[in-house]
Design an enzyme around this catalytic site. Sequence first.
Site, PDB file in Angstrom:
ATOM      1  N   ARG A  13      -2.234  -8.827 -20.865  1.00  8.26           N
ATOM      2  CA  ARG A  13      -3.121  -8.515 -21.992  1.00  8.26           C
ATOM      3  C   ARG A  13      -2.436  -7.613 -23.024  1.00  8.26           C
ATOM      4  O   ARG A  13      -2.918  -7.480 -24.164  1.00  8.26           O
ATOM      5  CB  ARG A  13      -4.417  -7.873 -21.499  1.00  8.26           C
ATOM      6  CG  ARG A  13      -4.238  -6.505 -20.868  1.00  8.26           C
ATOM      7  CD  ARG A  13      -5.534  -5.997 -20.254  1.00  8.26           C
ATOM      8  NE  ARG A  13      -6.588  -5.846 -21.247  1.00  8.26           N
ATOM      9  CZ  ARG A  13      -6.714  -4.770 -22.027  1.00  8.26           C
ATOM     10  NH1 ARG A  13      -5.846  -3.783 -21.936  1.00  8.26           N
ATOM     11  NH2 ARG A  13      -7.706  -4.686 -22.899  1.00  8.26           N
ATOM     12  N   ASP A  45      -7.658   1.640 -25.347  1.00 12.57           N
ATOM     13  CA  ASP A  45      -8.253   1.513 -24.020  1.00 12.57           C
ATOM     14  C   ASP A  45      -8.220   2.841 -23.280  1.00 12.57           C
ATOM     15  O   ASP A  45      -7.394   3.712 -23.553  1.00 12.57           O
ATOM     16  CB  ASP A  45      -7.464   0.500 -23.174  1.00 12.57           C
ATOM     17  CG  ASP A  45      -7.779  -0.927 -23.557  1.00 12.57           C
ATOM     18  OD1 ASP A  45      -8.825  -1.147 -24.168  1.00 12.57           O
ATOM     19  OD2 ASP A  45      -6.964  -1.813 -23.244  1.00 12.57           O
ATOM     20  N   PRO A  68       0.809  -1.229   0.000  1.00 12.43           N
ATOM     21  CA  PRO A  68       0.000   0.000   0.000  1.00 12.43           C
ATOM     22  C   PRO A  68       0.834   1.267   0.000  1.00 12.43           C
ATOM     23  O   PRO A  68       0.335   2.340  -0.317  1.00 12.43           O
ATOM     24  CB  PRO A  68      -0.847  -0.123   1.276  1.00 12.43           C
ATOM     25  CG  PRO A  68      -0.141  -1.115   2.130  1.00 12.43           C
ATOM     26  CD  PRO A  68       0.536  -2.046   1.198  1.00 12.43           C
ATOM     27  N   GLU A  86       1.553  -8.176   9.098  1.00 16.32           N
ATOM     28  CA  GLU A  86       1.673  -6.736   9.326  1.00 16.32           C
ATOM     29  C   GLU A  86       2.521  -6.032   8.269  1.00 16.32           C
ATOM     30  O   GLU A  86       2.312  -4.881   7.951  1.00 16.32           O
ATOM     31  CB  GLU A  86       2.284  -6.486  10.712  1.00 16.32           C
ATOM     32  CG  GLU A  86       2.386  -5.019  11.100  1.00 16.32           C
ATOM     33  CD  GLU A  86       1.033  -4.351  11.225  1.00 16.32           C
ATOM     34  OE1 GLU A  86       0.976  -3.118  11.122  1.00 16.32           O
ATOM     35  OE2 GLU A  86       0.033  -5.069  11.430  1.00 16.32           O
TER      36      GLU A  86
END
Length: 246
Positions: free
Chosen positions: A155, A170, A90, A117
């Site tokens: 992809r 896209d 994160p 953690e």
Amino acid sequence: MMKIDVLTLFPEMFDGVFGSSILKKAAEKGAVDYNVVNFREYADNKHKTVDDYPYGGGAGMVLKPQPIFDAVQALSDGAAVKPKVILLCPQGERHTQRKAEELAGEEHLIFICGHYEGYDERIREHLVTDELSIGDFILTGGELGAMVVIDSVVRLLPEVLGNEESHRKDSFSTGLLEHPHYTRPADFRGLKVPDVLISGNHKLVEEWRTKESLRRTWERRPDLFEAIELEPVQRKCLEEIKKEGL
């Protein structure tokens, strides 16, 4: 062929993802080779533990460096090209289409999926080449994030999608959000496809798509305009869109 190694404590989570849809077809076409490794196998203690209490105290457990360092070394030994070692975290850089395009040009990717953690900081500082996050939220582990990143990369590999233009237009590949799409029937319960799309005039269709792509970006993600330089025709269309909104 791209080689993708995934280090995880839950390898079974990847069975359905790598064995289905486009990711499966990519492997069948020889565009990519997946290898999912339980890094617990590299733990050098008799109980095969991969985590320990954090120095200084605190809640949770921290992944030890040894199993991950040894796993990455084993996967890297003999490789013709030094792999990118990607940590799902994160705290990492926000994953974007541009990053996916960059990674699609690599030959070997190693993804590290953590749990608990966090990671021993030495993994981050001395082993990892890239730290990636898929959003400002916390998951129970890095597996889902790795799946998202891998899907976005695979992809883009040559011949994976049936039509190479599919990914070039896209959302985010052009810097803008993609224009709306329609298919048959032309009239569904009184809801009609824009006349220009069934006119047969390809020039007008492209002009409509350009304008609607700009409109959608202006309405939903105006911040994207800060990172791109519009062509004169696009700037003119955008000014028209702004006036229409007044």
